[in-house]
Design a protein around this motif. Structure first.
Motif, PDB file in Angstrom:
ATOM      1  N   PRO A   1       1.717   5.128  -3.516  1.00 50.22           N
ATOM      2  CA  PRO A   1       2.218   6.162  -2.951  1.00 50.22           C
ATOM      3  C   PRO A   1       3.723   5.907  -2.255  1.00 50.22           C
ATOM      4  N   VAL A   2       4.397   6.809  -2.500  1.00 51.33           N
ATOM      5  CA  VAL A   2       5.764   6.529  -2.205  1.00 51.33           C
ATOM      6  C   VAL A   2       6.342   7.873  -1.113  1.00 51.33           C
ATOM      7  N   LEU A   3       6.735   7.333   0.025  1.00 50.32           N
ATOM      8  CA  LEU A   3       7.466   8.316   0.991  1.00 50.32           C
ATOM      9  C   LEU A   3       8.861   8.254   0.925  1.00 50.32           C
ATOM     10  N   MET A   4       9.547   9.440   0.359  1.00 49.10           N
ATOM     11  CA  MET A   4      10.932   9.334   0.239  1.00 49.10           C
ATOM     12  C   MET A   4      11.511   9.815   1.777  1.00 49.10           C
ATOM     13  N   LEU A   5      12.772   9.071   1.774  1.00 54.44           N
ATOM     14  CA  LEU A   5      13.642   9.294   3.053  1.00 54.44           C
ATOM     15  C   LEU A   5      14.931  10.091   2.495  1.00 54.44           C
ATOM     16  N   THR A   6      15.002  11.421   2.827  1.00 52.54           N
ATOM     17  CA  THR A   6      16.203  12.214   2.190  1.00 52.54           C
ATOM     18  C   THR A   6      17.104  12.443   3.486  1.00 52.54           C
ATOM     19  N   ALA A   7      18.319  12.899   2.868  1.00 53.84           N
ATOM     20  CA  ALA A   7      19.194  13.517   3.815  1.00 53.84           C
ATOM     21  C   ALA A   7      18.838  14.896   4.396  1.00 53.84           C
ATOM     22  N   LYS A   8      19.020  14.894   5.743  1.00 55.99           N
ATOM     23  CA  LYS A   8      18.445  16.179   6.521  1.00 55.99           C
ATOM     24  C   LYS A   8      19.046  17.431   5.629  1.00 55.99           C
ATOM     25  N   GLY A   9      18.240  18.421   5.444  1.00 56.18           N
ATOM     26  CA  GLY A   9      18.801  19.618   4.887  1.00 56.18           C
ATOM     27  C   GLY A   9      19.016  19.695   3.430  1.00 56.18           C
ATOM     28  N   ASP A  10      18.882  18.670   2.800  1.00 53.36           N
ATOM     29  CA  ASP A  10      19.195  18.690   1.317  1.00 53.36           C
ATOM     30  C   ASP A  10      18.052  18.714   0.310  1.00 53.36           C
TER      31      ASP A  10
ATOM     32  N   GLN B   1       0.847  -1.189  -0.231  1.00 57.23           N
ATOM     33  CA  GLN B   1      -0.130  -0.018   0.158  1.00 57.23           C
ATOM     34  C   GLN B   1       0.709   1.360   0.122  1.00 57.23           C
ATOM     35  N   LEU B   2       2.035   1.136   0.288  1.00 63.99           N
ATOM     36  CA  LEU B   2       2.956   2.321   0.709  1.00 63.99           C
ATOM     37  C   LEU B   2       4.559   1.904   0.561  1.00 63.99           C
ATOM     38  N   ILE B   3       5.344   2.645  -0.170  1.00 65.25           N
ATOM     39  CA  ILE B   3       6.553   2.376  -0.097  1.00 65.25           C
ATOM     40  C   ILE B   3       7.590   3.403   0.559  1.00 65.25           C
ATOM     41  N   LEU B   4       8.196   3.001   1.382  1.00 65.31           N
ATOM     42  CA  LEU B   4       9.294   3.898   2.131  1.00 65.31           C
ATOM     43  C   LEU B   4      10.482   3.680   1.421  1.00 65.31           C
ATOM     44  N   LEU B   5      10.991   4.756   0.757  1.00 63.20           N
ATOM     45  CA  LEU B   5      12.221   4.700  -0.028  1.00 63.20           C
ATOM     46  C   LEU B   5      13.451   5.535   0.248  1.00 63.20           C
ATOM     47  N   ASP B   6      14.484   4.941   0.678  1.00 58.08           N
ATOM     48  CA  ASP B   6      15.498   5.763   0.898  1.00 58.08           C
ATOM     49  C   ASP B   6      16.183   6.419  -0.522  1.00 58.08           C
ATOM     50  N   VAL B   7      16.848   7.444  -0.303  1.00 62.83           N
ATOM     51  CA  VAL B   7      17.692   8.142  -1.693  1.00 62.83           C
ATOM     52  C   VAL B   7      18.818   7.230  -1.902  1.00 62.83           C
ATOM     53  N   MET B   8      19.562   7.402  -0.956  1.00 60.30           N
ATOM     54  CA  MET B   8      21.158   6.690  -1.015  1.00 60.30           C
ATOM     55  C   MET B   8      20.884   5.004  -1.074  1.00 60.30           C
TER      56      MET B   8
ATOM     57  N   ALA C   1       7.054  11.523  -5.972  1.00 63.62           N
ATOM     58  CA  ALA C   1       7.088  11.106  -4.786  1.00 63.62           C
ATOM     59  C   ALA C   1       5.824  11.659  -4.124  1.00 63.62           C
ATOM     60  N   ASP C   2       5.298  10.953  -3.169  1.00 61.34           N
ATOM     61  CA  ASP C   2       3.992  11.584  -2.707  1.00 61.34           C
ATOM     62  C   ASP C   2       4.229  12.517  -1.497  1.00 61.34           C
ATOM     63  N   ASP C   3       5.321  12.335  -0.732  1.00 64.92           N
ATOM     64  CA  ASP C   3       5.880  12.986   0.425  1.00 64.92           C
ATOM     65  C   ASP C   3       7.326  12.601   0.687  1.00 64.92           C
ATOM     66  N   TYR C   4       7.971  13.510   1.500  1.00 69.20           N
ATOM     67  CA  TYR C   4       9.261  13.255   1.961  1.00 69.20           C
ATOM     68  C   TYR C   4       9.514  13.435   3.507  1.00 69.20           C
ATOM     69  N   LEU C   5      10.633  12.637   3.937  1.00 70.84           N
ATOM     70  CA  LEU C   5      10.874  13.029   5.316  1.00 70.84           C
ATOM     71  C   LEU C   5      12.294  13.136   5.308  1.00 70.84           C
ATOM     72  N   PRO C   6      12.904  14.074   5.959  1.00 68.23           N
ATOM     73  CA  PRO C   6      14.263  14.082   6.065  1.00 68.23           C
ATOM     74  C   PRO C   6      14.894  13.368   7.179  1.00 68.23           C
ATOM     75  N   LYS C   7      16.089  12.828   7.248  1.00 65.99           N
ATOM     76  CA  LYS C   7      16.735  11.906   8.232  1.00 65.99           C
ATOM     77  C   LYS C   7      17.472  13.154   9.075  1.00 65.99           C
ATOM     78  N   PRO C   8      17.770  12.695  10.407  1.00 66.04           N
ATOM     79  CA  PRO C   8      17.176  12.087  11.284  1.00 66.04           C
ATOM     80  C   PRO C   8      15.656  12.440  11.430  1.00 66.04           C
TER      81      PRO C   8
END
Length: 227
Positions: free
Chosen positions: A76-85, A49-56, A97-104
């Motif tokens: 739906p895809v939630l991207m996990l991105t580097a903080k501040g990038d 139903q949903l993919i959590l997808l890291d960039v690197m 992508a449907d949304d993104y969430l910066p790490k950490p």
């Protein structure tokens, strides 16, 4: 298909294990992959139903996975991105992508984003279609057509289109639209909504009178033009 089935594509094994444990505790069924090629293959099976997808990612980075996936799937895809990038976020949104969430990120934020995406993309109640001009929306299937041709929209793009058409001729405030469609407050320098609107514009066929379908009122919001 399990309505709580998630695919987590993350190459950090320790983080992946922690996230899997968290999500399972919250009642989700989780499949994991640690490289882009494996992750893409699992994603294309359309069992989640949903993919959590890291960039690197090794072998195939997250952007390329998303780009290839969007050729065949609107999951739906939630991207996990580097903080501040910021560039990672923009590229991810441009690729669909449907949304993104910066790490950490903290656990509550991740769970809130997941629930928001699933809530707005899992519409199982049959509803009548909505028609306006040459656009027809089939709510039960989350399908949009223009002159009987299907418009390939992500779940987020479809919901934006619904809000715009339901309020034809009216100015939709960016803050309210962001909260209603993306499920979060509009933050400073957050371009998610703008990117989704831009993607939607590109996918919508031109009007017969050559006027734009969506008007931007700078600093305020958007209007679906009558006609």
């Amino acid at each position: 298909m399990n309505k709580n089935s998630l695919l987590l594509i993350e190459d950090d094994l320790d983080l992946c294990q922690l996230l899997e444990q968290l999500l399972v505790m919250e009642g989700y069924s989780v499949t994991t992959a640690h490289d882009g090629i494996t992750g893409l293959a699992l994603a294309q099976q359309e069992q989640h139903q949903l993919i959590l997808l890291d960039v690197m990612l090794p072998q195939l980075n997250g952007f390329e996975v998303l780009k290839r996936l969007r050729h065949t799937s609107l999951i739906p895809v939630l991207m996990l991105t580097a903080k501040g990038d910021e560039i990672d976020r923009v590229i991810g949104l441009e690729f669909g992508a449907d949304d993104y969430l910066p790490k950490p990120f903290n656990d509550r934020e991740l769970l809130a984003r997941i629930k928001a995406i699933l809530r707005r993309t899992q519409d199982t109640q049959p509803k009548p279609q909505l028609a306006l001009g040459d656009i027809v929306l089939h709510h039960g299937r989350q399908e949009a057509k223009c002159k009987d041709q299907i418009i390939d929209l992500t779940g987020t793009e479809y919901l934006l289109l619904v809000e715009l058409i339901n309020n034809v001729g009216e100015l939709l405030d960016k803050n309210e639209l962001n909260q209603k469609v993306l499920g979060k407050r509009l933050q400073a320098f957050d371009r998610s909504l703008d990117m989704h609107i831009s993607n939607l514009r590109k996918k919508l066929p031109p009007r017969d009178d050559s006027l734009p379908r969506i008007k931007t009122v700078r600093g305020h919001g958007y209007i679906w033009l009558e006609g």
